[in-house]
Design an enzyme around this catalytic site. Structure first.
Site, PDB file in Angstrom:
ATOM      1  N   GLU A  63       0.824  -1.208   0.000  1.00  0.00           N
ATOM      2  CA  GLU A  63       0.000   0.000   0.000  1.00  0.00           C
ATOM      3  C   GLU A  63       0.865   1.268   0.000  1.00  0.00           C
ATOM      4  O   GLU A  63       1.773   1.421   0.818  1.00  0.00           O
ATOM      5  CB  GLU A  63      -0.921  -0.001   1.235  1.00  0.00           C
ATOM      6  CG  GLU A  63      -1.690   1.278   1.457  1.00  0.00           C
ATOM      7  CD  GLU A  63      -2.663   1.576   0.334  1.00  0.00           C
ATOM      8  OE1 GLU A  63      -2.753   2.754  -0.056  1.00  0.00           O
ATOM      9  OE2 GLU A  63      -3.345   0.644  -0.149  1.00  0.00           O
ATOM     10  N   THR A  83      -6.027   3.150  -5.363  1.00  0.00           N
ATOM     11  CA  THR A  83      -5.842   1.702  -5.230  1.00  0.00           C
ATOM     12  C   THR A  83      -6.759   0.937  -6.179  1.00  0.00           C
ATOM     13  O   THR A  83      -6.360  -0.065  -6.780  1.00  0.00           O
ATOM     14  CB  THR A  83      -6.105   1.250  -3.784  1.00  0.00           C
ATOM     15  OG1 THR A  83      -5.127   1.852  -2.932  1.00  0.00           O
ATOM     16  CG2 THR A  83      -6.011  -0.260  -3.658  1.00  0.00           C
ATOM     17  N   HIS A 107      -0.784   3.469   4.916  1.00  0.00           N
ATOM     18  CA  HIS A 107      -1.777   4.315   4.240  1.00  0.00           C
ATOM     19  C   HIS A 107      -1.817   5.661   4.943  1.00  0.00           C
ATOM     20  O   HIS A 107      -1.650   5.752   6.154  1.00  0.00           O
ATOM     21  CB  HIS A 107      -3.158   3.648   4.286  1.00  0.00           C
ATOM     22  CG  HIS A 107      -4.160   4.225   3.333  1.00  0.00           C
ATOM     23  ND1 HIS A 107      -4.655   5.509   3.460  1.00  0.00           N
ATOM     24  CD2 HIS A 107      -4.759   3.702   2.233  1.00  0.00           C
ATOM     25  CE1 HIS A 107      -5.517   5.739   2.490  1.00  0.00           C
ATOM     26  NE2 HIS A 107      -5.585   4.661   1.729  1.00  0.00           N
TER      27      HIS A 107
END
Length: 687
Positions: free
Chosen positions: A261, A305, A421
């Site tokens: 991520e 994403t 994140h």
């Protein structure tokens, strides 16, 4: 002096006077926002003039609606319009600060599927000065409430009100004509919302985006099979041949897609106070059995994403605004990699430690052919187990092993981590590396969550080795998109050890890792330029799957003599020779060369730009027209979404049935002895 103030007050006590004041305040706060909150790339006097002008046409037009009404209603309309404008500016300030883009109707419509953890992020983003956009609303409201400005109840003649509407339209005509002269085909070729706002204004952008969204929805209704001809003709001449040295090397292997991520390439071998931020990923990157790509770029748009996943498993781009997964994931026809592998004997599963509805995954994954989706319902939850967007990576990965070991082999498993994140916050007990010291609050915590992700990755790799899966799997690791947006230029420069960064530097900063590991694979650092759009054809060739008639807009990264132009969602591109960022062309050393290109070089740049525009527009046509419903590759069976159910009870029931009909899961190979305890973690929450 007193007489001057009296005259001003007398003017403001008229409806027209108050209207002019409201328009002025509207213009001032909009222009202030342009200059202080956005990075629009204003380069010359024409663009500076347009930036001053563009708030006025829509401002006069919208606020001018009030002039057609009489009495208090007129004032209520003006105040309501300026309040709504303030809210729109405020929302865009926050969104732009994090994503370097403007809010779209698609993002607003999909906010329900991505907003479950946004509260903390928004609090981190807000600056006190952002609230200045509401200052005029408050001051004007108080002036009216305390009758320092009196309501003029007289009706303005319709023709006088109409004059302001005509003035607004005329000003917009001038604005548009000058913009088109400075930036030809502004509304037909640009893929960058910054250009729309810079030239025509944030309010025009809102209307233009709404029109584009409507156009996209109507495109599907009017689409036909003939619309595919342009796509198929393009693929005939742009599909690359597989590399015979690698084709089929991973045939029959399990496939892990490990999703890093918000992880950028610069973190590889990066140190803070002499300590490696990502030692485990560094080791994996340089392993002799790992193919590592050091010129691999994320190509996401507003879908972030979800765009990365769309490209990775469909070889189609995200949308100019919004997200494919949220807007089309439920209704469209797809021929995604999970469905293809399913039809070649693979079990397919996605693992994510957050709610299944995030980015509409619980519906989109059915369209893509995932047999299983292990979302947060499948994992044990405690208060300190989660942060931000779901389960902490170490806890998530350990719990995921109980389902991995039950999957019939060969399987395709996508593992989506979330701890690294934004806003990059981690409880102290999990912090094991100091923050960077750029002074940018958004940036400095990034290395701490990245280091935590690296530790979790190392633990997962150790589990694969202990369980025996490591030797029988192709492990694909990639970064989905940037972690630090281009709005943090000063901090980026410090991280890169530079005094400042150019637009070219920022484009190169958008590199993300892409690694393919398998025992016996001839590894090394591959310097080819590529992006997420190229992953699906690369993996299909490695798996030895026929890939001559699929609709994919990327090319195998291992192909010989492949085209290396990497298209960005905003219409810019990079390549090994020249890159075009905004209005400037750069050579491969980062030098601006627009004014010194030879005729042959200009032709080459124009060809790369044409290719970029073509591939983006074709992708948009495929998605918005749902064109894949008119085409089926040979041997592919259309996905039936009704075949899949991701509820916990149904998912577990399906797994148990598979255990009976198939005897090749890891759990069965271990004679029913679970491998979960082979996953060793130092997560303090589990001690």
């Amino acid at each position: 002096m007193g007489s001057v103030l009296k005259k001003i007050r007398n003017v403001l006590n008229t409806k027209l006077g108050f209207f002019v004041l409201v328009v002025f305040c509207f213009w001032l706060k909009t222009y202030f926002t342009y200059q202080t909150k956005f990075t629009l790339g204003v380069n010359d006097s024409v663009q500076k003039l347009l930036l001053i002008l563009n708030p006025l046409p829509m401002g006069i037009l919208l606020l001018g609606i009030a002039l057609y009404f009489r009495g208090r209603k007129s004032y209520w309309i003006m105040m309501t319009v300026t309040l709504l404008e303030s809210v729109w500016l405020f929302a865009n300030i926050l969104y732009y600060r994090e994503f370097s883009d403007f809010l779209s109707l698609g993002i607003i419509k999909s906010s329900g599927s991505v907003s479950n953890n946004l509260g903390l992020s928004i609090l981190e983003i807000i600056h006190p000065s952002d609230f200045l956009v509401f200052l005029d609303v408050i001051v004007l409201g108080l002036l009216l409430i305390f009758k320092l400005i009196k309501v003029d109840k007289r009706r303005i003649k319709i023709r006088n009100a109409a004059l302001f509407s005509v003035l607004a339209i005329a000003l917009f005509g001038i604005n548009l004509s000058v913009s088109e002269k400075d930036r030809p085909q502004l509304l037909t070729r640009t893929f960058d919302n910054n250009y729309i706002v810079k030239y025509l204004g944030i309010n025009f952008y809102a209307g233009y985006n709404a029109y584009q969204t409507y156009k996209e929805s109507s495109t599907r209704a009017n689409a036909s099979s003939s619309d595919l001809n342009d796509v198929l003709n393009y693929l005939k001449t742009n599909r690359s041949e597989p590399n015979v040295s690698y084709f089929g090397k991973a045939k029959g292997k399990n496939v892990f897609i490990f999703h890093l991520e918000s992880f950028q390439q610069f973190l590889i071998n990066y140190k803070v106070d002499g300590q490696e931020v990502t030692p485990n990923i560094n080791k994996f990157f340089s392993d002799t059995n790992t193919l590592s790509f050091d010129n691999f770029f994320h190509q996401v748009g507003q879908g972030k994403t979800s765009d990365a996943e769309t490209m990775l498993e469909n070889s189609l781009f995200g949308l100019p605004s919004g997200s494919v997964m949220t807007s089309y994931g439920t209704s469209n026809t797809f021929q995604a990699l999970p469905a293809i592998l399913d039809q070649h004997g693979y079990s397919t599963a996605a693992f994510h430690g957050d709610v299944g509805s995030f980015w509409n995954r619980d519906n989109t994954y059915k369209s893509w052919g995932y047999q299983y989706f292990f979302d947060d319902d499948y994992y044990k939850q405690k208060t300190n187990y989660s942060v931000g967007y779901g389960l902490k990576d170490k806890i998530f990965l350990k719990q995921a092993t109980q389902y991995i070991e039950q999957l019939p082999q060969p399987f395709y498993a996508k593992i989506i981590t979330v701890t690294n994140h934004y806003p990059y916050e981690l409880d102290k007990q999990n912090q094991s590396i100091p923050k960077t010291t750029t002074g940018d609050q958004t940036v400095d915590g990034y290395v701490q969550t990245a280091h935590y992700l690296d530790q979790a990755f190392g633990e997962f790799i150790n589990y694969l080795k202990k369980s025996g899966l490591y030797n029988n799997s192709m492990i694909v690791v990639y970064g989905d998109h940037y972690g630090i947006s281009n709005n943090h230029k000063k901090a980026i420069a410090q991280l890169l050890g530079k005094s400042s960064v150019s637009n070219y530097d920022l484009a190169m900063f958008q590199k993300v890792p892409f690694m393919i590991h398998m025992n016996g694979l001839e590894g090394g650092i591959n310097h080819t330029y590529g992006g997420e759009i190229d992953v699906m054809p690369t993996l299909m060739d490695l798996l030895g799957l026929k890939n001559t008639d699929t609709i994919q807009l990327g090319n195998d990264l291992l192909s010989v003599n492949r085209n290396q132009t990497v298209a960005f969602r905003d219409g810019n591109f990079v390549s090994p020779t020249f890159s075009k960022i905004g209005n400037q062309v750069y050579d491969n050393k980062g030098k601006a060369v627009s004014s010194s290109l030879t005729a042959q070089q200009k032709k080459s740049v124009n060809e790369m730009q044409a290719r970029t525009d073509k591939v983006l527009s074709l992708s948009d046509k495929i998605v918005t027209g749902d064109l894949l419903r008119f085409y089926t590759p040979s041997g592919f069976k259309k996905v039936n979404k009704k075949d899949y159910d991701y509820k916990y009870t149904d998912g577990m029931k399906e797994l148990k049935q598979k255990q009976k009909s198939s005897k090749n899961s890891l759990l069965q190979q271990k004679n029913g002895n679970s491998t979960v305890n082979l996953f060793s973690t130092d997560a303090p929450e589990l001690k």
